[in-house]
Design a protein around this motif. Sequence first.
Motif, PDB file in Angstrom:
ATOM      1  N   PRO B  83      -5.729 -13.400  26.488  1.00 33.57           N
ATOM      2  CA  PRO B  83      -7.032 -13.044  25.915  1.00 33.57           C
ATOM      3  C   PRO B  83      -7.346 -11.555  26.032  1.00 33.57           C
ATOM      4  N   THR B  84      -6.880 -10.938  27.124  1.00 37.59           N
ATOM      5  CA  THR B  84      -7.129  -9.501  27.273  1.00 37.59           C
ATOM      6  C   THR B  84      -6.405  -8.715  26.191  1.00 37.59           C
ATOM      7  N   ALA B  85      -5.163  -9.106  25.927  1.00 34.39           N
ATOM      8  CA  ALA B  85      -4.405  -8.420  24.888  1.00 34.39           C
ATOM      9  C   ALA B  85      -5.060  -8.625  23.530  1.00 34.39           C
ATOM     10  N   THR B  86      -5.512  -9.861  23.270  1.00 27.03           N
ATOM     11  CA  THR B  86      -6.200 -10.135  22.006  1.00 27.03           C
ATOM     12  C   THR B  86      -7.434  -9.259  21.873  1.00 27.03           C
ATOM     13  N   HIS B  87      -8.181  -9.177  22.965  1.00 27.29           N
ATOM     14  CA  HIS B  87      -9.379  -8.339  22.976  1.00 27.29           C
ATOM     15  C   HIS B  87      -9.034  -6.891  22.641  1.00 27.29           C
ATOM     16  N   ALA B  88      -7.954  -6.388  23.269  1.00 28.39           N
ATOM     17  CA  ALA B  88      -7.577  -4.989  23.055  1.00 28.39           C
ATOM     18  C   ALA B  88      -7.142  -4.757  21.612  1.00 28.39           C
ATOM     19  N   ILE B  89      -6.401  -5.729  21.049  1.00 26.71           N
ATOM     20  CA  ILE B  89      -5.924  -5.564  19.672  1.00 26.71           C
ATOM     21  C   ILE B  89      -7.094  -5.561  18.698  1.00 26.71           C
ATOM     22  N   ILE B  90      -8.028  -6.518  18.904  1.00 32.20           N
ATOM     23  CA  ILE B  90      -9.194  -6.589  18.022  1.00 32.20           C
ATOM     24  C   ILE B  90     -10.002  -5.310  18.127  1.00 32.20           C
ATOM     25  N   ASP B  91     -10.157  -4.809  19.369  1.00 37.37           N
ATOM     26  CA  ASP B  91     -10.936  -3.601  19.583  1.00 37.37           C
ATOM     27  C   ASP B  91     -10.289  -2.425  18.856  1.00 37.37           C
ATOM     28  N   ALA B  92      -8.947  -2.361  18.943  1.00 34.25           N
ATOM     29  CA  ALA B  92      -8.250  -1.261  18.272  1.00 34.25           C
ATOM     30  C   ALA B  92      -8.411  -1.365  16.760  1.00 34.25           C
TER      31      ALA B  92
END
Lengths: 249, 125
Positions: B83-92
Amino acid sequence: MKRLTLVILAICAVIMLAAAVDLPDWADPASPASTHLSPDFLEQGYGETATPNIVTVVLADYRSYDTMFEAVVVFAAALIVLVVLRHTPRKRRKMLQHRPVREGRDTVLRGAAQLIIPVMQIFALYVVGHGHYSPGGGFQGGVIFGASFILLALCYNLKFTIERFREQAVLVCVAGGVLLYAGVGAVCLAMGWNFLGYAGLAGILGVGEVMARSHGILAVEVGVGITVFSVMMSLYYDLASGGDLDEGL
Amino acid sequence: MLNAVVIILMISGFLLFFATTVGLLRFPDFYTRVHAAGKGDTLSTALLLAGLIIYYLQDFSGEALLTAVKLSLIVFFVFLASPTATHAIIDAGYEAKVPYWTKRKPSGEAEPYDGAERRREDRQI
């Protein structure tokens, strides 16, 4: 100049292809490597080095020279990136960088990083130390260790990481790992054995020759690990900031 | 009895993985796709590995316990990292102004999506 390079490359290719004709077929059970070398390694590896993982034995003991120069290749890569990026004109660097203002929107990433990074680093040390018994060793452990620092730089920022692990310290590690590797070999030489003949460490460590080879393998694995992790950090520092080491990502 | 639990966990994990794949391929834009990948992947991994843990612990021994602990560590880190990686990708993607899907037909020219403007609106709400 380019044409000359092409000619040299073509000559090398022809020579290599000509040499490849004489090589044994893929996985040929009658090839010299399969009839002499592999059975010897498999049968005598444990007795000679007290290390169950035969891959580690071959990598760090029987073919220690090869591994040492692999570490030197990694070392050279870090140096070349340094040399190339330090002299790029500033204008070109600016184009590479998209630096959004973060305004405290990294809370989730930082929390996750705080949980994951210590575990990663302990696991990296385990991979280096357990290379005698399971898949692993200096390269793999070093990559995990370096990745933990890159994760730190990604989740916080480059400045934060550089403040904690300065570039000078990283470069000392880059050279120090290779130096540790070559130093072990030199100590063996000084004790009257071949270069990287770990049995020469027996007198210093106060153990038998077999255990000395086991400990020698560990020592060079640690050297490789230090080089690999610091080279990863050095490459990341330079590539992420375009050689400036100020900001970036 | 426990085997039934294992089977149910595994099948639901597989179904969720299937849904994740379908979502990843069929959703209309970047955000919804990553959303599908991030959520379904995490839960289905957890379900599958939970099934495996129960399966291993059926005949209890020290070795089985070790395997179960290793598997639960995998579950823990996937649960943390995915979920953290997903969050970072969406944020980017948000920061890079990736256009988002909308059901409304754009009137005339489609307006380019402005991440910064959009964020300011979000703040005021």
